[in-house]
Design a protein around this motif. Structure first.
Motif, short mmCIF file in Angstrom:
data_model
loop_
_atom_site.label_atom_id
_atom_site.label_comp_id
_atom_site.label_asym_id
_atom_site.label_seq_id
_atom_site.Cartn_x
_atom_site.Cartn_y
_atom_site.Cartn_z
N ILE A 59 11.42 0.78 -16.22
CA ILE A 59 10.67 1.40 -15.38
C ILE A 59 9.73 2.63 -15.88
O ILE A 59 10.13 3.10 -16.83
CB ILE A 59 11.35 2.33 -14.05
N ASP A 60 8.47 2.56 -15.62
CA ASP A 60 7.52 3.51 -16.26
C ASP A 60 7.50 4.65 -15.56
O ASP A 60 6.59 4.80 -14.45
CB ASP A 60 6.07 2.85 -16.28
N TYR A 61 7.95 5.71 -16.22
CA TYR A 61 8.19 6.99 -15.49
C TYR A 61 6.71 7.71 -15.80
O TYR A 61 6.61 8.85 -15.33
CB TYR A 61 9.39 7.69 -15.94
N SER A 62 5.90 7.39 -16.62
CA SER A 62 4.74 7.99 -17.08
C SER A 62 3.60 8.10 -15.88
O SER A 62 2.95 8.87 -15.75
CB SER A 62 4.02 7.61 -18.15
N THR A 63 3.78 6.86 -14.91
CA THR A 63 2.92 6.76 -13.94
C THR A 63 3.71 7.09 -12.79
O THR A 63 4.28 6.26 -11.89
CB THR A 63 2.12 5.48 -13.91
N ASN A 64 3.53 8.18 -11.96
CA ASN A 64 4.32 8.48 -11.10
C ASN A 64 3.85 8.70 -9.79
O ASN A 64 4.09 8.86 -8.52
CB ASN A 64 5.11 9.96 -10.98
N SER A 65 2.56 7.81 -9.71
CA SER A 65 1.57 8.14 -8.47
C SER A 65 2.29 7.28 -7.39
O SER A 65 2.02 7.60 -6.25
CB SER A 65 0.12 7.75 -8.87
N SER A 66 2.76 6.10 -7.75
CA SER A 66 3.46 5.23 -6.56
C SER A 66 4.56 5.88 -6.04
O SER A 66 4.94 5.94 -4.84
CB SER A 66 3.62 3.81 -6.93
N GLU A 72 5.67 11.29 -0.41
CA GLU A 72 4.82 11.78 0.94
C GLU A 72 5.08 11.03 2.06
O GLU A 72 5.11 11.64 3.08
CB GLU A 72 3.47 11.66 0.31
N GLN A 73 5.00 9.58 1.93
CA GLN A 73 5.31 8.77 3.23
C GLN A 73 6.69 9.05 3.82
O GLN A 73 6.87 9.20 4.84
CB GLN A 73 5.28 7.45 2.85
#
Length: 85
Positions: A59-66, A72-73
């Motif tokens: 898992i790529d933890y550097s991109t947390n946008s998703s 938030e949902q």
């Protein structure tokens, strides 16, 4: 500049990598600590590679946008359910 064959403790390297992640500029951090910028860049690259191999799910933890969007949902859904109750 330091001598060519200087060895740095692992804790110091982790501290520098953390600082680079916070600042976002390896060259700036290297200058601040009087280290060759290429050395700091290599430490950051090696740290990322180590994190990737230690992550069994890759898992790529550097991109947390998703993850942030999903969080938030879920918060909105929880708030709506609380209002229904």
């Amino acid at each position: 500049m330091r001598s060519k064959n200087t060895r740095y403790p692992e804790e110091f390297k982790r501290q520098i990598v953390k600082e680079v992640e916070e600042v976002g500029n390896a060259t700036l951090v290297a200058r601040k600590h009087d280290i060759v910028p290429g050395t700091v860049t290599r430490w950051v690259r090696e740290s990322k590679e180590a994190n990737k191999t230690n992550n069994p799910l890759n898992i790529d933890y550097s991109t947390n946008s998703s993850l942030d969007k999903e969080n938030e949902q879920l918060k909105k859904l929880l708030g709506e359910k609380d209002l229904e109750i």
